[in-house]
Design a protein around this motif. Structure first.
Motif, mmCIF file in Angstrom:
data_model
loop_
_atom_site.group_PDB
_atom_site.id
_atom_site.type_symbol
_atom_site.label_atom_id
_atom_site.label_comp_id
_atom_site.label_asym_id
_atom_site.label_seq_id
_atom_site.Cartn_x
_atom_site.Cartn_y
_atom_site.Cartn_z
ATOM 1 N N ASP A 1 41.299 28.072 43.292
ATOM 2 C CA ASP A 1 41.391 27.256 44.503
ATOM 3 C C ASP A 1 42.023 25.903 44.186
ATOM 4 O O ASP A 1 42.907 25.422 44.906
ATOM 5 N N LEU A 2 41.585 25.278 43.091
ATOM 6 C CA LEU A 2 42.141 23.986 42.701
ATOM 7 C C LEU A 2 43.619 24.106 42.349
ATOM 8 O O LEU A 2 44.418 23.223 42.672
ATOM 9 N N ALA A 3 43.988 25.212 41.696
ATOM 10 C CA ALA A 3 45.393 25.420 41.336
ATOM 11 C C ALA A 3 46.273 25.513 42.573
ATOM 12 O O ALA A 3 47.343 24.900 42.639
ATOM 13 N N LEU A 4 45.810 26.252 43.579
ATOM 14 C CA LEU A 4 46.584 26.385 44.814
ATOM 15 C C LEU A 4 46.720 25.043 45.514
ATOM 16 O O LEU A 4 47.797 24.695 46.020
ATOM 17 N N LYS A 5 45.630 24.294 45.564
ATOM 18 C CA LYS A 5 45.657 23.007 46.258
ATOM 19 C C LYS A 5 46.417 21.939 45.467
ATOM 20 O O LYS A 5 46.748 20.883 46.001
ATOM 21 N N SER A 6 46.677 22.238 44.180
ATOM 22 C CA SER A 6 47.432 21.297 43.349
ATOM 23 C C SER A 6 48.916 21.634 43.312
ATOM 24 O O SER A 6 49.678 20.999 42.583
ATOM 25 N N GLY A 7 49.308 22.659 44.083
ATOM 26 C CA GLY A 7 50.729 22.971 44.185
ATOM 27 C C GLY A 7 51.194 24.186 43.421
ATOM 28 O O GLY A 7 52.401 24.475 43.388
ATOM 29 N N ALA A 8 50.283 24.929 42.794
ATOM 30 C CA ALA A 8 50.686 26.128 42.065
ATOM 31 C C ALA A 8 51.213 27.175 43.047
ATOM 32 O O ALA A 8 50.782 27.246 44.200
ATOM 33 N N LYS A 9 52.158 27.981 42.587
ATOM 34 C CA LYS A 9 52.712 29.032 43.444
ATOM 35 C C LYS A 9 51.664 30.116 43.653
ATOM 36 O O LYS A 9 51.077 30.629 42.695
ATOM 37 N N ALA A 10 51.476 30.474 44.921
ATOM 38 C CA ALA A 10 50.383 31.373 45.282
ATOM 39 C C ALA A 10 50.438 32.731 44.582
ATOM 40 O O ALA A 10 49.425 33.190 44.045
ATOM 41 N N PRO A 11 51.581 33.424 44.588
ATOM 42 C CA PRO A 11 51.587 34.765 43.966
ATOM 43 C C PRO A 11 51.146 34.750 42.512
ATOM 44 O O PRO A 11 50.325 35.570 42.088
ATOM 45 N N GLY A 12 51.651 33.794 41.733
ATOM 46 C CA GLY A 12 51.296 33.737 40.319
ATOM 47 C C GLY A 12 49.851 33.350 40.095
ATOM 48 O O GLY A 12 49.147 33.960 39.276
ATOM 49 N N ALA A 13 49.378 32.318 40.822
ATOM 50 C CA ALA A 13 48.004 31.844 40.642
ATOM 51 C C ALA A 13 46.997 32.907 41.051
ATOM 52 O O ALA A 13 45.989 33.128 40.359
ATOM 53 N N LEU A 14 47.257 33.598 42.165
ATOM 54 C CA LEU A 14 46.322 34.620 42.629
ATOM 55 C C LEU A 14 46.383 35.864 41.756
ATOM 56 O O LEU A 14 45.371 36.525 41.532
ATOM 57 N N ALA A 15 47.577 36.197 41.262
ATOM 58 C CA ALA A 15 47.691 37.344 40.364
ATOM 59 C C ALA A 15 46.881 37.112 39.092
ATOM 60 O O ALA A 15 46.167 38.002 38.610
ATOM 61 N N GLU A 16 46.967 35.905 38.570
ATOM 62 C CA GLU A 16 46.184 35.563 37.368
ATOM 63 C C GLU A 16 44.692 35.657 37.662
ATOM 64 O O GLU A 16 43.909 36.142 36.833
ATOM 65 N N LEU A 17 44.296 35.213 38.854
ATOM 66 C CA LEU A 17 42.877 35.248 39.226
ATOM 67 C C LEU A 17 42.368 36.680 39.338
ATOM 68 O O LEU A 17 41.318 37.019 38.790
ATOM 69 N N VAL A 18 43.096 37.551 40.065
ATOM 70 C CA VAL A 18 42.590 38.914 40.282
ATOM 71 C C VAL A 18 42.569 39.715 38.982
ATOM 72 O O VAL A 18 41.669 40.539 38.766
ATOM 73 N N VAL A 19 43.523 39.472 38.089
ATOM 74 C CA VAL A 19 43.496 40.159 36.788
ATOM 75 C C VAL A 19 42.266 39.715 36.000
ATOM 76 O O VAL A 19 41.579 40.541 35.381
ATOM 77 N N ALA A 20 41.963 38.410 36.044
ATOM 78 C CA ALA A 20 40.776 37.897 35.344
ATOM 79 C C ALA A 20 39.503 38.503 35.937
ATOM 80 O O ALA A 20 38.571 38.848 35.204
ATOM 81 N N LEU A 21 39.459 38.654 37.263
ATOM 82 C CA LEU A 21 38.278 39.218 37.912
ATOM 83 C C LEU A 21 38.108 40.696 37.588
ATOM 84 O O LEU A 21 36.993 41.224 37.637
ATOM 85 N N CYS A 22 39.194 41.373 37.253
ATOM 86 C CA CYS A 22 39.136 42.801 36.931
ATOM 87 C C CYS A 22 38.704 43.055 35.493
ATOM 88 O O CYS A 22 38.363 44.192 35.137
ATOM 89 N N ASN A 23 38.743 42.029 34.657
ATOM 90 C CA ASN A 23 38.385 42.209 33.243
ATOM 91 C C ASN A 23 36.872 42.279 33.065
ATOM 92 O O ASN A 23 36.128 41.670 33.807
#
Length: 299
Positions: free
Chosen positions: A277-299
């Motif tokens: 959430d902080l990454a998105l609100k800090s200007g990170a690109k949504a596809p990359g930030a969310l992809a990193e998040l969902v992969v981490a949640l799947c581990n």
């Protein structure tokens, strides 16, 4: 709603104490002497004990006179919680309960206007929801309070710092098609399937603002997992946290997830969500930030 009432009542009884130390649950068939023994047990690291009898209709019917005697001189250090489908006010037992305790009505009338409940869900998250938006939410989600709470969580994250929720927000977040894509993403994370999760994520990011709807969906999933795991650790049925409209196989997979994953892991997931959430609100690109998040949640 019944689970919400039960949690509120137990919290009133035991305060901030650990439920595993001071809450006892009984399922039918229930032995009266065992219930009375639990009520007579002194609380440990808690102000009071809670003794909960689920599906207690037969228990009440069989032991009405004994319960009436007990309530004339109840335990000073424990509270009895009876979960029943029907409760008649004409019996002496009912009058004794009303005099020294509380009767919590958990049903929702078929004609009850749920707009007020929707407003309360929004208010609990620091939001206001316009009347047309509340009506649209009820039309899209139905009268399932757990599902309404789930969708309100998504709306709160989707709207960010804005204080109010509009009908446009509801249409963006809770249309039936959106809910199907949300289930696909949540199911993939539940089953630790990173490939399926990334595919579901790609199909969910269609228009601007979708990233916060997706984040809200993941937040609802993690919050539900933490509540379910805590319920299981307290000896409660974790299925009580699941929304009515959750597909059957998804419910089954979710309960399996609770069995195999520890509470500390779910808390780690919550921290990952906050970082995303902080990454998105800090200007990170949504596809990359969310992809990193969902992969981490799947581990």
């Amino acid at each position: 709603m019944r689970d919400s009432c039960r949690r509120r009542i137990i919290a009133q009884i035991i305060g901030d104490a650990d439920p595993q130390l001071c809450v006892a649950f009984f399922e039918p068939p229930v032995n009266l002497s065992q219930v009375l023994a639990e009520l007579g047990t002194l609380p440990f690291l808690a102000p009071r004990r809670a003794v909960v009898v689920r599906n207690a209709d037969d228990f009440v019917e069989q032991h009405r006179e004994d319960l009436e005697k007990y309530l004339q001189k109840p335990s000073p250090t424990a509270s009895l919680v009876l979960m029943v489908d029907k409760w008649s006010k004409v019996f002496r037992l009912s009058k004794l309960v009303a005099k020294i305790g509380e009767v919590c009505e958990c049903s929702i009338g078929e004609r009850e206007n749920l707009v007020g409940r929707v407003n309360d869900l929004a208010k609990s998250r620091g939001k206001k929801i316009a009347s047309p938006a509340a009506a649209a939410l009820l039309e899209n989600v139905g009268r399932d309070l757990a599902a309404l709470d789930n969708e309100m969580e998504k709306l709160a994250l989707y709207t960010g710092q804005r204080p109010s929720i509009s009908i446009e927000d509801v249409q963006a977040v809770t249309t039936p098609g959106r809910q199907l894509s949300d289930w696909a993403l949540q199911n993939a994370v539940t089953n630790s399937n990173a490939r399926a999760a990334l595919n579901a994520l790609a199909s969910s990011l269609r228009t601007r603002g979708d990233e916060f709807r997706v984040l809200g969906s993941l937040a609802a999933h993690i919050r539900r997992a933490i509540k379910g795991k805590n319920a299981a650790l307290a000896g409660e049925d974790p299925a009580g946290v699941l929304p009515f409209n959750m597909p059957f196989q998804a419910k089954r997979d979710f309960l399996n997830l609770l069995n195999r994953r520890s509470l500390s892991k779910f808390n780690d997931d919550a921290r990952r969500l906050i970082a995303g959430d902080l990454a998105l609100k800090s200007g990170a690109k949504a596809p990359g930030a969310l992809a990193e998040l969902v992969v981490a949640l799947c581990n």
